[in-house]
Design a protein around this motif. Structure first.
Motif, mmCIF file in Angstrom:
data_model
loop_
_atom_site.group_PDB
_atom_site.id
_atom_site.type_symbol
_atom_site.label_atom_id
_atom_site.label_comp_id
_atom_site.label_asym_id
_atom_site.label_seq_id
_atom_site.Cartn_x
_atom_site.Cartn_y
_atom_site.Cartn_z
ATOM 1 N N LYS A 182 0.829 -1.203 0.000
ATOM 2 C CA LYS A 182 0.000 0.000 0.000
ATOM 3 C C LYS A 182 0.866 1.257 0.000
ATOM 4 C CE LYS A 182 -3.859 -2.130 2.520
ATOM 5 N NZ LYS A 182 -4.667 -2.099 3.767
ATOM 6 N N PHE A 184 -0.508 4.229 1.045
ATOM 7 C CA PHE A 184 -0.974 4.957 2.221
ATOM 8 C C PHE A 184 -1.471 3.958 3.247
ATOM 9 C CE2 PHE A 184 -1.533 7.695 -1.447
ATOM 10 C CZ PHE A 184 -1.028 8.910 -1.026
ATOM 11 N N THR A 185 -1.391 4.329 4.497
ATOM 12 C CA THR A 185 -1.918 3.482 5.557
ATOM 13 C C THR A 185 -2.412 4.368 6.699
ATOM 14 O OG1 THR A 185 -1.450 1.542 6.951
ATOM 15 C CG2 THR A 185 0.263 3.237 6.819
ATOM 16 N N ILE A 186 -3.062 3.755 7.673
ATOM 17 C CA ILE A 186 -3.563 4.483 8.838
ATOM 18 C C ILE A 186 -2.659 4.176 10.026
ATOM 19 C CG2 ILE A 186 -5.506 4.871 10.388
ATOM 20 C CD1 ILE A 186 -6.000 5.774 7.506
ATOM 21 N N ARG A 190 -4.369 8.398 11.788
ATOM 22 C CA ARG A 190 -4.105 9.372 10.720
ATOM 23 C C ARG A 190 -3.668 8.649 9.454
ATOM 24 N NH1 ARG A 190 -0.093 13.962 12.616
ATOM 25 N NH2 ARG A 190 1.304 12.142 12.629
ATOM 26 N N ARG A 191 -4.033 9.230 8.315
ATOM 27 C CA ARG A 191 -3.610 8.701 7.026
ATOM 28 C C ARG A 191 -2.178 9.179 6.742
ATOM 29 N NH1 ARG A 191 -6.166 6.718 2.418
ATOM 30 N NH2 ARG A 191 -5.280 7.314 0.407
ATOM 31 N N THR A 194 3.390 5.597 3.204
ATOM 32 C CA THR A 194 4.249 4.465 3.559
ATOM 33 C C THR A 194 5.593 4.588 2.830
ATOM 34 O OG1 THR A 194 3.594 3.008 1.743
ATOM 35 C CG2 THR A 194 2.179 3.028 3.709
#
Length: 396
Positions: A182, A184-186, A190-191, A194
């Protein structure tokens, strides 16, 4: 510049190349996995075969001139692309990209490189069409690039921490932990970005730099923009599979950069001679062409193939080349171990340390004094010392 190539042919060519990239993504890269040696070998052969088949068709349909120019351009760009893989190896190791996810990073690098080089191809065409001094400038760029390839590598160069990456980490929300492939991750609600996105930014930045050298080089072979584009595109196709096929052999191609320096220098001189042969400057020889020697396409093709063959064979059989490749392997694993931020866990870091030790063991078959001198010359001894000290601290 487009020599008997219709718009329909251009559209078909672009659709075929786009289709091959889409096929590569949906059938090989979309599902994260590490390609087997057999898979990499088969698909590398298929893409090289397609490039050769295209060249043969171009030779038959477009004539000997177009065929020779295409193969010159393809071989040159393929060699430059393999040289690019050395930098990709360092970037991927610095970010500790999981092996199964490396395919996506490489495919992104290839696609971005294709777009970057396409932009420079058409920019180069516009410059050549409108400025008579373009070949002089291209020639000087290539000669300077050749000199830069021959210059010693600077200790501490780290492609993973370039200016763009530092800006991204300073002003954007980032994490040092992967979440599969991915972007982006949480994290903590928060976003965040990566490392997968950061490594793609790093590779994209190097692609732009490579394009600055690559496009003047191939325009030194031909000014037919269709040949320039197709030779560049086909040289990039299959580069992902080639990475996994020769991953362990990349360190053996220790003299490739010298061969590329000779070739780029040769093409730079060739461009300047051709510019002088078709001189249009009033302040040079009263605006009349100069009677200078120019290289025909067959001679140029022979020189390019000959230099690459000699440097690759020398890299494989030379005792010094074998020793240098072993030293480079030690240095690469020490470098990867020292870049601690992006390791998924301690076992991942330990793997790099173990590989560094194994590579050091392989150096024992060479004369100790020569190994030590080469380690000092390349800076590998300092990186290994730092890695050992860091490992000792972490295991106390």
């Amino acid at each position: 510049m487009t020599t008997n190539v219709s718009l329909n042919v251009w559209l078909i060519t672009i659709l075929v190349i786009g289709g091959l990239l889409a096929f590569d993504f949906f059938f090989h890269v979309r599902k994260a996995h590490e390609p087997t040696l057999r898979e990499a070998a088969i698909w590398s052969a298929i893409y090289v075969g397609l490039a050769i088949l295209f060249g043969v068709v171009l030779w038959v349909v477009g004539g000997h001139g177009m065929g020779v120019d295409y193969f010159q351009g393809y071989i040159l760009e393929k060699a430059l692309s393999v040289d690019n893989l050395f930098v990709f190896v360092v970037i991927i190791a610095s970010f500790s990209v999981p092996r199964a996810d490396q395919q996506k990073v490489l495919l992104f690098g290839i696609v971005f490189a294709l777009f970057a080089r396409a932009a420079f191809i058409f920019l180069g065409m516009a410059i050549i069409d409108n400025f008579t001094w373009a070949f002089y400038v291209f020639g000087l760029i290539l000669i300077i690039t050749a000199g830069r390839l021959l210059a010693p590598e600077k200790e501490g160069d780290d492609e993973a921490n370039n200016f763009i990456i530092r800006l991204a980490k300073r002003f954007l929300r980032t994490t040092d932990h992967y979440d599969g492939d991915k972007l982006f991750t949480i994290e903590n609600g928060r976003r965040v970005l990566t490392p997968m996105l950061l490594v793609m930014i790093a590779i994209g930045g190097t692609d732009i730099l490579f394009a600055l050298d690559s496009i003047p080089a191939i325009y030194g072979v031909t000014d037919n923009v269709y040949i320039v584009f197709t030779a560049t595109a086909f040289s990039l196709m299959g580069l992902r599979q080639l990475f996994f096929l020769i991953d362990g052999l990349l360190d053996r191609l220790v003299y490739l950069k010298y061969g590329l320096a000779i070739i780029l220098g040769f093409i730079g001189v060739k461009l300047i001679l051709e510019a002088m042969h078709t001189n249009q400057f009033s302040w040079i020889n009263d605006g009349k062409p100069l009677n200078v020697y120019t290289f025909d396409p067959y001679t140029s093709l022979g020189i390019i193939v000959g230099v690459l063959t000699v440097t690759v064979v020398a890299s494989i059989v030379s005792p010094k080349g074998k020793m240098l490749s072993a030293v480079k392997s030690v240095q690469r694993h020490a470098h990867a171990y020292l870049n601690t931020a992006y390791h998924a866990d301690e076992s991942d870091r330990q793997l790099h340390f173990d590989k560094m030790l194994a590579s050091e063991t392989s150096l024992m078959k060479f004369p100790e004094d020569k190994v030590q001198a080469m380690m000092e010359e390349t800076g590998a001894d300092r990186e290994v010392e730092k890695a050992r000290a860091l490992h000792a601290e972490s295991t106390d």
